[in-house]
Design a protein around this motif. Structure first.
Motif, PDB file in Angstrom:
ATOM      1  N   MET A  28       4.297 -16.157 -10.849  1.00  0.00           N
ATOM      2  CA  MET A  28       2.946 -15.752 -10.565  1.00  0.00           C
ATOM      3  C   MET A  28       2.506 -16.152  -9.494  1.00  0.00           C
ATOM      4  SD  MET A  28       0.382 -13.981 -12.247  1.00  0.00           S
ATOM      5  CE  MET A  28      -1.007 -12.135 -10.938  1.00  0.00           C
ATOM      6  N   VAL A  29       1.759 -16.319  -8.076  1.00  0.00           N
ATOM      7  CA  VAL A  29       1.291 -16.446  -7.517  1.00  0.00           C
ATOM      8  C   VAL A  29      -0.514 -15.563  -6.758  1.00  0.00           C
ATOM      9  CG1 VAL A  29       1.227 -17.397  -5.104  1.00  0.00           C
ATOM     10  CG2 VAL A  29       3.363 -18.224  -6.004  1.00  0.00           C
ATOM     11  N   ARG A  30      -0.827 -16.781  -7.199  1.00  0.00           N
ATOM     12  CA  ARG A  30      -2.136 -16.874  -6.709  1.00  0.00           C
ATOM     13  C   ARG A  30      -3.238 -17.111  -5.732  1.00  0.00           C
ATOM     14  NH1 ARG A  30      -2.766 -17.086 -12.212  1.00  0.00           N
ATOM     15  NH2 ARG A  30      -2.748 -15.921 -13.209  1.00  0.00           N
ATOM     16  N   ALA A  31      -4.386 -16.069  -4.075  1.00  0.00           N
ATOM     17  CA  ALA A  31      -4.934 -17.030  -3.647  1.00  0.00           C
ATOM     18  C   ALA A  31      -6.093 -16.371  -3.791  1.00  0.00           C
ATOM     19  CB  ALA A  31      -3.683 -16.605  -2.423  1.00  0.00           C
ATOM     20  N   ARG A  32      -6.869 -17.360  -3.259  1.00  0.00           N
ATOM     21  CA  ARG A  32      -8.321 -16.975  -4.195  1.00  0.00           C
ATOM     22  C   ARG A  32      -9.158 -18.264  -2.502  1.00  0.00           C
ATOM     23  NH1 ARG A  32      -7.491 -20.048  -8.923  1.00  0.00           N
ATOM     24  NH2 ARG A  32      -6.085 -18.163 -10.660  1.00  0.00           N
ATOM     25  N   ALA A  33     -10.451 -17.065  -2.520  1.00  0.00           N
ATOM     26  CA  ALA A  33     -11.444 -18.233  -2.329  1.00  0.00           C
ATOM     27  C   ALA A  33     -12.500 -18.659  -3.093  1.00  0.00           C
ATOM     28  CB  ALA A  33     -12.604 -17.142  -1.387  1.00  0.00           C
ATOM     29  N   VAL A  34     -12.425 -20.314  -3.345  1.00  0.00           N
ATOM     30  CA  VAL A  34     -13.145 -20.487  -4.222  1.00  0.00           C
ATOM     31  C   VAL A  34     -14.472 -21.609  -4.306  1.00  0.00           C
ATOM     32  CG1 VAL A  34     -12.999 -22.417  -5.779  1.00  0.00           C
ATOM     33  CG2 VAL A  34     -11.066 -21.028  -5.882  1.00  0.00           C
ATOM     34  N   ASN A  35     -15.563 -21.281  -4.167  1.00  0.00           N
ATOM     35  CA  ASN A  35     -17.142 -21.800  -4.384  1.00  0.00           C
ATOM     36  C   ASN A  35     -17.631 -23.574  -4.853  1.00  0.00           C
ATOM     37  OD1 ASN A  35     -19.879 -22.001  -5.253  1.00  0.00           O
ATOM     38  ND2 ASN A  35     -19.810 -22.007  -3.416  1.00  0.00           N
ATOM     39  N   LEU A  36     -17.298 -24.187  -4.375  1.00  0.00           N
ATOM     40  CA  LEU A  36     -17.350 -25.582  -5.198  1.00  0.00           C
ATOM     41  C   LEU A  36     -18.791 -25.293  -5.499  1.00  0.00           C
ATOM     42  CD1 LEU A  36     -14.470 -27.890  -3.843  1.00  0.00           C
ATOM     43  CD2 LEU A  36     -15.092 -27.372  -5.439  1.00  0.00           C
ATOM     44  N   PRO A  62     -10.206 -22.311   0.493  1.00  0.00           N
ATOM     45  CA  PRO A  62      -8.862 -22.078  -0.082  1.00  0.00           C
ATOM     46  C   PRO A  62      -8.361 -22.819  -1.148  1.00  0.00           C
ATOM     47  CG  PRO A  62      -8.131 -23.288   2.132  1.00  0.00           C
ATOM     48  CD  PRO A  62     -10.029 -23.494   1.463  1.00  0.00           C
ATOM     49  N   GLU A  63      -7.658 -21.599  -2.601  1.00  0.00           N
ATOM     50  CA  GLU A  63      -6.967 -22.124  -3.244  1.00  0.00           C
ATOM     51  C   GLU A  63      -5.640 -21.274  -3.850  1.00  0.00           C
ATOM     52  OE1 GLU A  63      -9.015 -23.483  -7.007  1.00  0.00           O
ATOM     53  OE2 GLU A  63      -8.512 -21.945  -7.429  1.00  0.00           O
ATOM     54  N   VAL A  64      -4.756 -21.749  -4.205  1.00  0.00           N
ATOM     55  CA  VAL A  64      -3.236 -21.223  -4.516  1.00  0.00           C
ATOM     56  C   VAL A  64      -2.497 -21.793  -5.546  1.00  0.00           C
ATOM     57  CG1 VAL A  64      -0.874 -21.459  -3.451  1.00  0.00           C
ATOM     58  CG2 VAL A  64      -2.663 -20.712  -1.689  1.00  0.00           C
ATOM     59  N   ASP A  65      -2.244 -20.664  -6.513  1.00  0.00           N
ATOM     60  CA  ASP A  65      -2.347 -21.480  -7.630  1.00  0.00           C
ATOM     61  C   ASP A  65      -0.456 -20.828  -8.044  1.00  0.00           C
ATOM     62  OD1 ASP A  65      -1.919 -19.656 -10.238  1.00  0.00           O
ATOM     63  OD2 ASP A  65      -3.957 -19.235  -9.462  1.00  0.00           O
ATOM     64  N   ILE A  66      -0.051 -21.351  -8.839  1.00  0.00           N
ATOM     65  CA  ILE A  66       1.940 -21.246  -9.470  1.00  0.00           C
ATOM     66  C   ILE A  66       1.513 -20.994 -10.953  1.00  0.00           C
ATOM     67  CG2 ILE A  66       4.093 -21.525  -9.317  1.00  0.00           C
ATOM     68  CD1 ILE A  66       3.820 -23.137  -6.162  1.00  0.00           C
ATOM     69  N   GLY A 199     -13.898 -18.444  -8.585  1.00  0.00           N
ATOM     70  CA  GLY A 199     -13.266 -18.276  -7.433  1.00  0.00           C
ATOM     71  C   GLY A 199     -13.098 -16.479  -7.272  1.00  0.00           C
ATOM     72  N   VAL A 200     -12.810 -15.755  -6.258  1.00  0.00           N
ATOM     73  CA  VAL A 200     -11.906 -14.148  -6.658  1.00  0.00           C
ATOM     74  C   VAL A 200     -10.704 -14.694  -5.467  1.00  0.00           C
ATOM     75  CG1 VAL A 200     -14.147 -12.883  -7.062  1.00  0.00           C
ATOM     76  CG2 VAL A 200     -13.502 -13.613  -4.284  1.00  0.00           C
ATOM     77  N   GLY A 201     -10.175 -13.459  -5.335  1.00  0.00           N
ATOM     78  CA  GLY A 201      -8.374 -13.282  -5.317  1.00  0.00           C
ATOM     79  C   GLY A 201      -7.532 -13.078  -5.354  1.00  0.00           C
ATOM     80  N   VAL A 202      -6.100 -13.144  -4.716  1.00  0.00           N
ATOM     81  CA  VAL A 202      -5.540 -11.433  -5.488  1.00  0.00           C
ATOM     82  C   VAL A 202      -4.318 -12.718  -5.522  1.00  0.00           C
ATOM     83  CG1 VAL A 202      -5.540  -9.944  -3.279  1.00  0.00           C
ATOM     84  CG2 VAL A 202      -3.957 -12.265  -2.900  1.00  0.00           C
ATOM     85  N   GLY A 203      -3.005 -11.827  -6.170  1.00  0.00           N
ATOM     86  CA  GLY A 203      -1.942 -12.594  -7.199  1.00  0.00           C
ATOM     87  C   GLY A 203      -0.759 -11.569  -6.787  1.00  0.00           C
ATOM     88  N   TYR A 204       0.206 -12.001  -7.040  1.00  0.00           N
ATOM     89  CA  TYR A 204       1.902 -11.257  -6.846  1.00  0.00           C
ATOM     90  C   TYR A 204       2.594 -12.013  -7.904  1.00  0.00           C
ATOM     91  CZ  TYR A 204       5.578  -9.493  -4.350  1.00  0.00           C
ATOM     92  OH  TYR A 204       6.586  -8.731  -3.823  1.00  0.00           O
TER      93      TYR A 204
END
Length: 206
Positions: A28-36, A62-66, A199-204
């Motif tokens: 699964m891969v996600r992309a988020r906009a994150v507030n530090l 921006p943040e991406v996780d795998i 953070g908020v984002g979408v996952g695939y």
């Protein structure tokens, strides 16, 4: 007899293939906009250096996780971004410069799968922040920070499945991150950054 065995084998392979086709992928891969949201606590009093309290400015990144799912409930997540500019400011002088930080985190997660499309999770792991631009010149001299920071990371979040592949994601993390602050090579204090990220984002899932 042989024909029955062949037909049975073909049927078994077909059934297994169908089952694999409908099984969820472990990736699964996600992309988020994150507030530090930096904690900005100082372990030492910096007033004697003439600069006042030292702090880092909050910002969005921006943040991406795998993620890899070992089971439907257990997953590992690698959180990535590119080197981020962190503005350093003081109560006495305002903004005095910036450093660049690369803060990857690795977490082990437990996903709750009993709530249908809504799938909350918790995670625990480590963060290793590399400061790639570590120093800058000010009117008082050269200000620098340590090369790297190592600490724990904790996480809560949730995915909401839209279909087989796509989902919406919300995520919050607490990260231990600190660095020594030096002026002209001499330590003047420690900056405890310890950010909380929202953070908020979408996952695939594929």
């Amino acid at each position: 007899m042989h024909k029955k065995i062949v037909v049975s084998a073909i049927a078994a392979i077909a059934a297994l293939s169908a089952g694999l086709a409908h099984a969820e992928s472990p990736w699964m891969v996600r992309a988020r906009a994150v507030n530090l949201d930096w904690d900005n606590k100082n372990a030492d009093n910096l007033q004697n250096a003439g600069v006042g309290d030292v702090s880092a400015k909050k910002r969005w990144i921006p943040e991406v996780d795998i993620s890899y799912f070992f089971t439907p409930n257990i997953a590992a997540e690698l959180v990535l971004t590119y080197p981020q500019d962190v503005d350093i400011q003081t109560s006495a002088l305002g903004k005095i410069g910036k450093v660049q930080a690369l803060p990857p985190s690795l977490l082990v997660q437990y996903h709750f799968t009993e709530l249908g499309a809504f799938k909350p999770y918790v995670g625990l792991g480590v963060n290793y922040t590399i400061f790639t631009k570590k120093s800058f010149d000010t009117a008082l001299g050269t200000v620098s920070v340590d090369r790297a920071s190592f600490g724990f990371a904790a996480q809560v979040g949730a995915d909401y499945k839209l279909d087989k592949n796509w989902s919406l994601n919300v995520d919050a993390k607490y990260i231990q991150m600190d660095t020594d602050v030096k002026l002209g090579g001499s330590k003047i204090g420690k900056l405890d950054l310890n950010p909380v990220t929202w953070g908020v984002g979408v996952g695939y899932r594929f």
